[in-house]
Design an enzyme around this catalytic site. Sequence first.
Site, short mmCIF file in Angstrom:
data_model
loop_
_atom_site.label_atom_id
_atom_site.label_comp_id
_atom_site.label_asym_id
_atom_site.label_seq_id
_atom_site.Cartn_x
_atom_site.Cartn_y
_atom_site.Cartn_z
N HIS A 191 8.63 -5.35 -1.71
CA HIS A 191 7.68 -6.28 -2.35
C HIS A 191 6.78 -5.58 -3.36
CE1 HIS A 191 8.20 -9.36 1.14
NE2 HIS A 191 9.18 -9.39 0.27
N ASP A 209 0.86 -1.20 0.00
CA ASP A 209 0.00 0.00 0.00
C ASP A 209 0.89 1.25 0.00
OD1 ASP A 209 -0.48 -0.79 3.45
OD2 ASP A 209 0.66 0.93 2.72
C1 BV8 Z 1 12.49 -14.93 -3.40
C2 BV8 Z 1 3.59 -8.94 -2.02
C3 BV8 Z 1 14.36 -15.50 -4.71
C4 BV8 Z 1 2.44 -9.67 -2.68
C5 BV8 Z 1 4.61 -10.63 -0.58
C6 BV8 Z 1 10.20 -21.78 -2.97
C7 BV8 Z 1 10.36 -21.15 -4.19
C8 BV8 Z 1 10.71 -19.81 -4.27
C9 BV8 Z 1 10.91 -19.09 -3.12
C10 BV8 Z 1 10.72 -19.73 -1.93
C11 BV8 Z 1 10.39 -21.07 -1.82
N1 BV8 Z 1 10.29 -21.39 -0.50
C12 BV8 Z 1 10.54 -20.30 0.23
C13 BV8 Z 1 10.81 -19.31 -0.62
C14 BV8 Z 1 11.11 -17.98 -0.31
C15 BV8 Z 1 9.77 -17.23 -0.29
C16 BV8 Z 1 9.26 -17.31 1.13
O1 BV8 Z 1 9.83 -16.67 1.99
N2 BV8 Z 1 8.21 -18.10 1.35
C17 BV8 Z 1 7.68 -18.21 2.71
C18 BV8 Z 1 6.21 -18.61 2.64
C19 BV8 Z 1 8.51 -19.25 3.47
N3 BV8 Z 1 10.07 -15.88 -0.70
C20 BV8 Z 1 9.94 -15.51 -1.97
O2 BV8 Z 1 9.45 -16.20 -2.85
C21 BV8 Z 1 10.49 -14.13 -2.27
N4 BV8 Z 1 11.36 -14.19 -3.41
O3 BV8 Z 1 12.79 -15.70 -2.52
O4 BV8 Z 1 13.24 -14.71 -4.54
C22 BV8 Z 1 13.90 -16.64 -5.55
C23 BV8 Z 1 13.38 -16.39 -6.78
C24 BV8 Z 1 12.99 -17.47 -7.58
C25 BV8 Z 1 13.12 -18.77 -7.11
C26 BV8 Z 1 13.64 -19.00 -5.82
C27 BV8 Z 1 14.02 -17.94 -5.04
C28 BV8 Z 1 9.38 -13.18 -2.58
C29 BV8 Z 1 8.47 -13.04 -1.41
C30 BV8 Z 1 7.52 -11.86 -1.62
C31 BV8 Z 1 6.09 -12.32 -1.54
N5 BV8 Z 1 5.21 -11.16 -1.62
N6 BV8 Z 1 3.86 -9.52 -0.70
C32 BV8 Z 1 1.10 -9.34 -2.06
O5 BV8 Z 1 1.03 -8.44 -1.19
O6 BV8 Z 1 0.10 -9.94 -2.50
S1 BV8 Z 1 4.83 -11.33 0.93
C33 BV8 Z 1 3.74 -10.71 2.08
O7 BV8 Z 1 3.74 -11.60 3.19
C34 BV8 Z 1 4.13 -9.41 2.71
O8 BV8 Z 1 4.69 -8.54 1.78
C35 BV8 Z 1 5.10 -9.79 3.80
O9 BV8 Z 1 6.41 -9.81 3.33
C36 BV8 Z 1 4.76 -11.21 4.08
C37 BV8 Z 1 4.30 -11.40 5.50
O10 BV8 Z 1 3.36 -10.47 5.71
P1 BV8 Z 1 3.46 -9.47 7.00
O11 BV8 Z 1 3.62 -8.11 6.49
O12 BV8 Z 1 4.45 -9.94 7.99
O13 BV8 Z 1 2.02 -9.67 7.48
P2 BV8 Z 1 1.48 -10.89 8.27
O14 BV8 Z 1 0.03 -10.90 8.05
O15 BV8 Z 1 2.27 -12.11 7.98
O16 BV8 Z 1 1.80 -10.49 9.77
C38 BV8 Z 1 1.28 -9.29 10.29
C39 BV8 Z 1 1.97 -9.08 11.62
O17 BV8 Z 1 1.47 -7.87 12.18
C40 BV8 Z 1 1.70 -10.17 12.64
O18 BV8 Z 1 2.92 -10.54 13.26
C41 BV8 Z 1 0.76 -9.51 13.65
O19 BV8 Z 1 0.97 -9.97 14.97
C42 BV8 Z 1 1.16 -8.07 13.53
N7 BV8 Z 1 0.12 -7.09 13.85
C43 BV8 Z 1 -1.23 -7.21 13.68
N8 BV8 Z 1 -1.82 -6.05 14.06
C44 BV8 Z 1 -0.82 -5.20 14.46
C45 BV8 Z 1 0.41 -5.86 14.32
N9 BV8 Z 1 1.58 -5.29 14.63
C46 BV8 Z 1 1.55 -4.02 15.09
N10 BV8 Z 1 0.41 -3.32 15.25
C47 BV8 Z 1 -0.79 -3.87 14.96
N11 BV8 Z 1 -1.94 -3.17 15.11
#
Ligand code: BV8
Length: 251
Positions: free
Chosen positions: A119, A104
């Site tokens: 991202h 955002d």
């Molecule tokens: C990469 C954009 C190299 C899209 C996002 C197999 C093949 C390929 C890659 C992988 C693989 N296995 C693993 C990987 C690596 C993979 C990965 O990490 N997977 C995870 C599931 C293990 N990563 C990738 O693929 C990345 N690229 O590795 O490239 C590569 C290239 C090719 C081949 C191999 C390797 C790319 C990852 C980017 C994905 N895109 N977003 C969209 O928005 O639709 S990720 C998305 O989720 C977010 O951007 C963020 O990064 C992620 C987690 O989200 P958060 O922001 O943390 O939000 P979440 O809901 O999880 O948590 C919220 C938190 O806030 C909580 O902790 C909560 O307690 C807290 N909270 C709640 N309320 C409040 C609060 N805190 C404060 N105040 C509040 N009021």
Amino acid sequence: MENTISAALPLLRQACHVTVLTGAGVSAESGVPTFRDVLTGLWARYEAEDLATAAAFERDPALVWGWYEWRRSLVLRVQPNPAHRAIAAMAARVKLSVVTQNVDDLHERAGSTGVIHVHGSLHTPRCFACATPWHYPAGIPDEPEGGRRLAPPPCPRCGEPIRPGVVWFGESLPTAAWQAAQQAVRDCDVLLSVGTSSLVYPAAQLPFDAAREGKTVIQINPSATHVDAVAQLSIAGKAGEVLPHLLGAWA
Ligand code: BV8
């Protein structure tokens, strides 16, 4: 929470450069569902890791484009919250870098500049095939609650579908943004990790890189995350409630 906030103030006051790393939690109090909660209605039966991929888009472009248009319309309807505003205000008090995983533009709308989007962004669509940038028509799309399938527009240049300007799972992060994010960690004295589950790599690595390089890591999150293991302070609270208090470091 009060004693961790007061313990954070001297650490921030002594800092010459603070880098803030944000996740979906920083936008939660604006009414933007966190990444774990953003799958509702039509998309409730999918895992984010399955829908936020190029393969899902190729398989069913209308399902994925509809999801991002619903999310974009929601972001356009909400406002920055006190967390975004406090981060923007911090830049007037200390050298500040803002690295966000969010797609955002609420940091920018709160006044932050030079925000590093590791991202991508909901607001920079491009052609899936030829990468030609595309521009949304003006106004806020009227997306139904519960969502709908919506065919992506064709690229005016090559006719292939337009895709969201975000980084999908399995896609590399934008090189310039990723290098800037790593530099912001190297350059800072304090890394403030706000509202991220720290589960998605390589962004999730940043607080660990900071700790390994001897930086002070402070986390703000109502829940525990892996970052607790390397944080000097974990402030268990909401970003919108905690961050305004941290401005007291420079009062
Ligand atoms: C990469 C954009 C190299 C899209 C996002 C197999 C093949 C390929 C890659 C992988 C693989 N296995 C693993 C990987 C690596 C993979 C990965 O990490 N997977 C995870 C599931 C293990 N990563 C990738 O693929 C990345 N690229 O590795 O490239 C590569 C290239 C090719 C081949 C191999 C390797 C790319 C990852 C980017 C994905 N895109 N977003 C969209 O928005 O639709 S990720 C998305 O989720 C977010 O951007 C963020 O990064 C992620 C987690 O989200 P958060 O922001 O943390 O939000 P979440 O809901 O999880 O948590 C919220 C938190 O806030 C909580 O902790 C909560 O307690 C807290 N909270 C709640 N309320 C409040 C609060 N805190 C404060 N105040 C509040 N009021």
